[in-house]
Design an enzyme around this catalytic site. Structure first.
Site, mmCIF file in Angstrom:
data_model
loop_
_atom_site.group_PDB
_atom_site.id
_atom_site.type_symbol
_atom_site.label_atom_id
_atom_site.label_comp_id
_atom_site.label_asym_id
_atom_site.label_seq_id
_atom_site.Cartn_x
_atom_site.Cartn_y
_atom_site.Cartn_z
ATOM 1 N N GLY A 9 0.825 -1.208 0.000
ATOM 2 C CA GLY A 9 0.000 0.000 0.000
ATOM 3 C C GLY A 9 0.851 1.247 0.000
ATOM 4 O O GLY A 9 1.315 1.675 1.062
ATOM 5 N N MET A 13 0.951 7.667 3.342
ATOM 6 C CA MET A 13 1.304 7.077 4.638
ATOM 7 C C MET A 13 2.176 5.839 4.456
ATOM 8 O O MET A 13 3.175 5.645 5.153
ATOM 9 C CB MET A 13 0.048 6.726 5.429
ATOM 10 N N SER A 128 -0.233 6.992 14.607
ATOM 11 C CA SER A 128 -0.666 8.385 14.677
ATOM 12 C C SER A 128 0.490 9.324 14.383
ATOM 13 O O SER A 128 1.618 9.087 14.794
ATOM 14 C CB SER A 128 -1.238 8.719 16.057
ATOM 15 N N LYS A 182 -5.922 3.424 19.644
ATOM 16 C CA LYS A 182 -5.834 4.426 18.582
ATOM 17 C C LYS A 182 -7.190 5.084 18.348
ATOM 18 O O LYS A 182 -7.280 6.295 18.117
ATOM 19 C CB LYS A 182 -5.332 3.779 17.285
ATOM 20 N N HIS A 185 -7.693 7.518 21.141
ATOM 21 C CA HIS A 185 -6.786 8.638 20.848
ATOM 22 C C HIS A 185 -7.455 9.601 19.887
ATOM 23 O O HIS A 185 -7.447 10.822 20.077
ATOM 24 C CB HIS A 185 -5.483 8.085 20.251
ATOM 25 N N ASN A 186 -8.068 9.081 18.822
ATOM 26 C CA ASN A 186 -8.733 9.942 17.845
ATOM 27 C C ASN A 186 -9.946 10.638 18.438
ATOM 28 O O ASN A 186 -10.245 11.783 18.091
ATOM 29 C CB ASN A 186 -9.129 9.129 16.617
ATOM 30 N N GLU A 189 -8.691 13.476 20.291
ATOM 31 C CA GLU A 189 -8.291 14.466 19.283
ATOM 32 C C GLU A 189 -9.496 15.265 18.790
ATOM 33 O O GLU A 189 -9.422 16.488 18.639
ATOM 34 C CB GLU A 189 -7.618 13.739 18.124
#
Length: 426
Positions: A9, A13, A128, A182, A185-186, A189
């Site tokens: 991929g 990123m 992240s 995660k 965490h978002n 955020e």
């Protein structure tokens, strides 16, 4: 010679993570479903570096040393399952797949159980830091079996952001715990960004401050222990940007509509299922939903108007109240996220170390902030802390500042003159 690490991929990123891994001494094999993407990478950013390109999955697998370590950076959901299904017949027992996307933790739980039962290893790893973090050092949140983590530990500790007390990566826990952390965490955020937006709205529309003045204020805030953070830093920077065509501050031209990729919504859904109150994060997700219906808001604003007027008191005192309100609210957003992690850890047997979660967020990630040191210290002192707001320092902060910041600010906000069609208005 076989390559040490594989990556599937090559969107931005994926490219940046591959470059990060190679730069830290691990030869990388890369594959992308679209061959022209692989060719473009090899002819530009990968030139002169220790990369091997593969144009079929069998060739990609054969290019890797055993046991194979393969990271997939594709869209969450069906695409992840599709890549796993294509890889499985090509792999040998002990080979590992690492999902570095924003996958739903329940999908990761299923994949860990399915693949580990066949002799393969699987890690669901939250990443992240965006494009810059992926290239120069992200915060990494890997979950799965501890044995699987130990196999990739030499790589992830090198590629993660480095802070004063170590790399911003740790073994999170079993199953889908890495992607769960995660996700939360978002959610934090989302809350953090909404609070900054509301602080901006008060200073811009209630106090009538210019973009230049806001740049000075946010730059000064970013020097303090309380508010020094990546999000405050980039907020200060945006106020300097001037649109070259109109000469207008760019912030005044940005469309007041935001999308979302699902992690904020998943955080809210999980909190409801576990019975944990996260009002700041829920409000932030709701604000994003409201912002997305721009035509409806524009039409409604012609019939429903908000309050008008500007703040008529001491502007410096008002700015200080907004700062204190922002810090107190920021504490609340993190406290809600930590409370959700604590409950999930208990119910799902993740055995999360909340102090360690705060530590690995100190660098690389979007919510990195100086006051995460205080959060880590709070949990180091009392791992059984029932809520972050009850930690001595945070409790005292709320007690000291709640009257000025959390009671007076809402009253002052009623005098704000909303921007036309703003997210906070109709």
């Amino acid at each position: 010679m076989a390559q040490s690490f594989g990556l599937i991929g090559l969107a931005v990123m994926g490219e940046n993570l591959a470059l990060n891994v190679e730069r830290n001494g691990f030869p990388v094999a890369v594959y992308n479903r679209t061959a022209s993407v692989t060719e473009a990478f090899m002819n530009t950013r990968a030139q002169g570096k220790n990369f091997v390109a593969a144009y079929s999955l069998p060739d990609f697998v054969q290019a890797l040393e055993r046991p194979r370590r393969i990271m997939i950076m594709v869209k969450a959901g069906g695409p992840v399952d599709a890549v796993i299904d294509q890889l499985k017949p090509l792999l040998d027992p002990g080979d590992m797949i690492i999902d570095g996307g924003n996958s739903l933790y329940e999908d990761t739980e299923r994949r860990v159980k399915t693949l580990e039962s066949t002799g393969l290893r699987f890690i669901g790893m939250g990443v992240s830091g965006g494009e810059e973090g992926a290239l120069n050092g992200p915060s990494l949140m890997p979950g799965g079996t501890e044995a699987a983590y130990r196999e990739i530990e030499p790589i992830v500790t090198k590629i993660a952001a480095q802070v004063d007390d170590g790399p911003c990566v740790t073994y999170i826990g079993p199953g889908g715990s890495g992607h769960y952390v995660k996700m939360v965490h978002n959610g934090i955020e989302y809350g953090d960004m909404q609070l900054i937006a509301e602080a901006y709205d008060l200073l811009r529309n209630a106090a009538g401050l210019s973009a230049a003045q806001l740049h000075e204020i946010f730059t000064e805030w970013n020097t303090t222990d309380e508010l020094d953070s990546f999000l405050i830093e980039i907020t200060a920077d945006i106020f300097k940007k001037i649109d070259p065509e109109t000469g207008t501050p760019l912030v005044d031209l940005v469309m007041d509509a935001a999308g979302q990729k699902g992690t904020g919504r998943w955080t809210v859904m999980s909190a409801l299922e576990l019975g944990v109150s996260i009002p700041t994060i829920i409000a932030a997700v709701n604000s994003r939903i409201i912002s997305s219906i721009k035509p409806e808001r524009v039409a409604a604003s012609k019939q429903l108007t908000g309050p008008t007027g500007t703040y008529e008191g001491d502007i410096k005192a008002f700015v200080n109240m907004v700062r204190d309100a922002l810090y107190c609210s920021k504490i609340c957003s993190y406290a809600q996220g930590m409370a959700l992690l604590a409950k999930a850890s208990q119910d799902y047997n993740y055995n999360l170390d909340l102090g360690e979660m705060a530590r690995i967020w100190k660098g690389g990630c979007i919510i990195r902030a100086r006051f995460l040191n205080k959060i880590k210290h709070a949990y180091d002192e009392n791992p059984a802390l029932p809520n972050l707001l009850l930690a001595p320092e945070f409790k005292q902060t709320i007690l000291d500042r709640q009257t000025a910041s959390l009671k007076k600010i809402p009253v002052s906000a009623t005098k704000a003159k909303p921007m036309p069609n703003s997210v906070s208005g109709c």
